[in-house]
Every structure is written in C-alpha cells, then in structure tokens.
Design a protein around this motif. Structure first.
Motif, short mmCIF file in Angstrom:
data_model
loop_
_atom_site.label_atom_id
_atom_site.label_comp_id
_atom_site.label_asym_id
_atom_site.label_seq_id
_atom_site.Cartn_x
_atom_site.Cartn_y
_atom_site.Cartn_z
N LEU A 1 0.83 -1.21 0.00
CA LEU A 1 0.00 0.00 0.00
C LEU A 1 0.86 1.25 0.00
O LEU A 1 0.58 2.21 -0.73
CB LEU A 1 -0.93 -0.01 1.22
N LEU A 2 1.92 1.26 0.80
CA LEU A 2 2.79 2.43 0.85
C LEU A 2 3.48 2.65 -0.48
O LEU A 2 3.69 3.79 -0.91
CB LEU A 2 3.82 2.28 1.97
N GLU A 3 3.86 1.57 -1.15
CA GLU A 3 4.56 1.73 -2.42
C GLU A 3 3.61 2.07 -3.56
O GLU A 3 3.90 2.95 -4.37
CB GLU A 3 5.34 0.47 -2.78
N TRP A 4 2.44 1.41 -3.62
CA TRP A 4 1.55 1.54 -4.79
C TRP A 4 0.35 2.44 -4.53
O TRP A 4 -0.36 2.78 -5.46
CB TRP A 4 1.11 0.16 -5.26
N LYS A 5 0.06 2.78 -3.27
CA LYS A 5 -0.92 3.80 -2.88
C LYS A 5 -2.37 3.37 -3.05
O LYS A 5 -3.24 3.84 -2.31
CB LYS A 5 -0.67 5.12 -3.62
N VAL A 6 -2.69 2.53 -4.02
CA VAL A 6 -4.02 1.94 -4.13
C VAL A 6 -3.86 0.51 -4.64
O VAL A 6 -3.14 0.26 -5.61
CB VAL A 6 -4.96 2.77 -5.03
N PRO B 1 3.28 10.37 6.96
CA PRO B 1 3.91 9.98 8.23
C PRO B 1 4.78 8.72 8.14
O PRO B 1 5.59 8.48 9.04
CB PRO B 1 2.72 9.76 9.17
N GLU B 2 4.63 7.93 7.07
CA GLU B 2 5.42 6.70 6.95
C GLU B 2 6.47 6.76 5.85
O GLU B 2 7.61 6.36 6.05
CB GLU B 2 4.49 5.51 6.74
N THR B 3 6.11 7.24 4.68
CA THR B 3 7.09 7.31 3.59
C THR B 3 7.89 8.60 3.62
O THR B 3 8.93 8.71 2.99
CB THR B 3 6.40 7.22 2.22
N HIS B 4 7.36 9.61 4.34
CA HIS B 4 7.98 10.94 4.45
C HIS B 4 7.99 11.71 3.13
O HIS B 4 8.70 12.70 3.00
CB HIS B 4 9.40 10.85 5.04
N ASP C 1 -4.60 4.61 0.04
CA ASP C 1 -3.97 5.46 1.04
C ASP C 1 -4.51 6.88 0.82
O ASP C 1 -4.15 7.55 -0.15
CB ASP C 1 -2.45 5.41 0.88
N ASN C 2 -5.35 7.34 1.72
CA ASN C 2 -6.00 8.64 1.61
C ASN C 2 -5.04 9.79 1.90
O ASN C 2 -5.34 10.95 1.62
CB ASN C 2 -7.18 8.69 2.59
N ARG C 3 -3.87 9.47 2.43
CA ARG C 3 -2.88 10.49 2.77
C ARG C 3 -2.07 10.93 1.56
O ARG C 3 -1.43 11.98 1.59
CB ARG C 3 -1.94 9.97 3.86
N SER C 4 -2.07 10.12 0.51
CA SER C 4 -1.21 10.41 -0.64
C SER C 4 -1.95 10.43 -1.97
O SER C 4 -1.31 10.61 -3.01
CB SER C 4 -0.08 9.37 -0.72
N VAL D 1 -3.41 13.63 12.44
CA VAL D 1 -3.45 15.04 12.08
C VAL D 1 -2.36 15.32 11.04
O VAL D 1 -1.19 15.02 11.27
CB VAL D 1 -3.25 15.92 13.31
N PRO D 2 -2.70 15.89 9.89
CA PRO D 2 -1.68 16.18 8.88
C PRO D 2 -0.64 17.17 9.41
O PRO D 2 -0.96 18.10 10.13
CB PRO D 2 -2.48 16.79 7.73
#
Length: 322
Positions: free
Chosen positions: A88-93, A236-239, A292-295, A320-321
């Motif tokens: 998820l962190l690498e591909w985002k969806v 917060p995880e991939t920076h 991933d709604n953050r990215s 919190v962003p």
C-alpha cells in the motif's frame, strides 16, 4: 503572480535540494515530460522486491496494483498484513479482484489498520462505519465525480479507505486515483516555495451542499466546522511531501487575498487532472480496493446513467496532517 506551467524536473524537498534536477526550460513543458517515482529515491533502475504472500501486478506507473492470492474473507496473518501494508505504501491503491466478502469481513479487514471512521454525512449500511453507495437506476445519482480526499474537512482525516464493489453497471462506473506526491514533485520550484509552509481551510459545505437538505446541512456545520491543514503534508510513513488540497473541500489559502488564493488553488487542483499521475480502474463485482488517503485523491466517474452501481466502503481513522 502565479507562475504559468508545471516544472517537469523537480523532486520533493524530502531529498536534499542539491539532488533535485533543476527546473527545465519552458519548451520541455510543451513536450509533456513528467518526473515519476513511487517512493523517495525511486528511479528507472530500481530493483523491485518480490512479494512472498501474493502476486502483485502493477496497473499504473506510480500508483495502482492488483493483488492475487489473498482471501480477504478470512483472517490474515501478521506477516500477510505487513506485506499488504508495504504494498500500500509503495503503490498507494491496491485492487483485490474476485473477493467473496461480507460487510463484517470488510470491517474486520479495515480494523487491522485501526479504528473505523463513521461519517454521518453519508448513507450508512447496517453498521454506522459502513457507507453504502447505491447510485444510478432508480436511486440517487452520483456526486463523487469530483477530485477529492475523503474527510479532509475533519481535523483528523481518514488514513485510508476500503471499497467493496457489489453491483457494477454494464459500462462505465470506473474510479480514478491521482498520486499527489507525484503532483507535488512536478510543481515548479516557485510554486513549491509559495506553498511549502502554507495552510488552507477545508470545509465540508462545498462538497455536500449539492445533495443535502439545507436544514441537515446547517445542523452538520456545527458538527464539522472548517479546519486548517498544511497545503503540503508530509506522509507519516514514507515521508514524501504530498499536495494536500482538493476541489471538493479546500476553500482558501490562509493569508492570501481571495483573488490570489483562488488562482493558486485552481492551479493546485489542476494537478490531479494530469494523466501521468493517475490510474483508472474498471470494476468487476467482488473487487475490493484499498487506498492510502494520505497520498491520493480519487474521482468516481459518473457515466453509467440509469444503470445501478452499488458499493460499500469503510474508512480507517488517520492522524493530524503535518
């Protein structure tokens, strides 16, 4: 004044400034070049890791991958959960076709990532944490056909969401996602300098005024007052530095005159429209998507007319962003 055009060579400020390719001449803008990477340091020669728990097939350049070999209706081991999270962190969806999943199993899957969010602005299923989207046919028409970030109007927007497709129309009804880290990377140096420390107001009213009765909208305004978030948030995880404004809920940039704020926001909203930053997915019944709604931002294409499209979604509470 707002700079015209988009730099095609920039990378985010999460890397040292001397590692960033210099802004390219205006002629390169006409050639349509884009700098595309999935994660910090990603490049064309990157050796991609094998996945032990499943088969992963990319469907986009910087985001979007199908996963086969995982049954989401059954409890997952810690090892499989960790590998899905890494994907998820690498591909985002992520897309999981052919799942035979109940609402309860969908909730249990989401709870592996945290507390589930409830949203009184949307129609709930049997459980308040399950939002049911039943559009087309004789029901309500779509209103998700705008680029948006789920619940960015909250002080703590959702970390991610899991959508389970139940009924698909015979044509249309795709969903698109945009990689907002790639969108940030490709902004010009001048635009990045203007927005890196800026904050913007997010308000639920513009996004929901189109379909909520006025009396209900007024009541919910007290529950969800406007909030401010960074225009550029750090994942917060991939920076990764990620563009965090969206056309549905972001109303103004704090400290700018209205005309200047509107012009800059229009420019930033337009970055989600760039095809190189997008993936478009054609649904089949039983497919589950986890994003991933953050990215990312997403857009549910409302092109299925009188045909029915039914899906259920759970959202995972975020942070919190910053």
């Amino acid at each position: 004044m707002l700079e015209a055009g988009v730099s095609t060579g920039g990378v985010g400020t999460d890397q040292a400034s001397h590692d960033r390719p210099r802004a390219t001449p205006a002629i390169d803008l006409l050639e349509g070049k884009r700098y595309l990477r999935r994660l910090p340091g990603d490049g064309p020669d990157r050796c991609h890791e094998e996945w032990a728990a499943f088969t992963l097939t990319p469907v986009g350049v910087t985001l979007g991958a199908e996963i086969a070999g995982v049954d989401l209706s059954s409890p997952l081991s810690d090892e499989v959960r960790a590998e899905i999270h890494r994907a998820l962190l690498e591909w985002k969806v992520l897309f999981f076709p052919g799942q035979d999943m109940t609402s309860a199993a969908q909730q249990a899957f989401g709870q592996l990532w945290g507390e589930l969010e409830t949203n009184p602005l949307l129609e709930a299923g049997e459980d308040p944490s399950v939002v049911r989207f039943a559009k087309g046919g004789g029901g309500p028409q779509t209103y998700e056909n705008i680029w948006h970030v789920d619940t960015s109007f909250r002080r703590v927007p959702a970390m991610g969401a899991i959508l389970r497709m139940i009924t698909t129309p015979p044509f249309g009804g795709d969903t698109m996602w945009a990689d907002m880290a790639a969108a940030y990377d490709n902004l010009s140096d001048g635009v990045r300098a203007r927005i890196d420390d800026a904050v913007a107001v997010h308000d639920m009213v513009p996004g929901f005024a189109r379909f909520l009765p006025a009396d209900k909208l007024a009541r919910l305004e007290d529950t969800f007052p406007p909030v401010t978030h960074p225009v550029v948030r750090t994942h917060p995880e991939t920076h990764r530095r990620t563009l965090f404004v969206n056309a549905a809920f972001t109303t103004r940039i704090v400290g700018l005159e209205p005309i200047e704020s509107d012009a800059l926001l229009r420019h930033l909203f337009a970055q989600a429209h760039t095809p190189e930053f997008q993936v478009r997915y054609r649904w089949t019944a039983g497919t589950v998507a986890f994003w991933d709604n953050r990215s990312t931002q997403h857009y549910a294409v409302g092109d299925y007319g009188a045909h029915a499209r039914v899906a259920e979604r759970v959202a995972i509470a975020g942070d919190v962003p910053f």
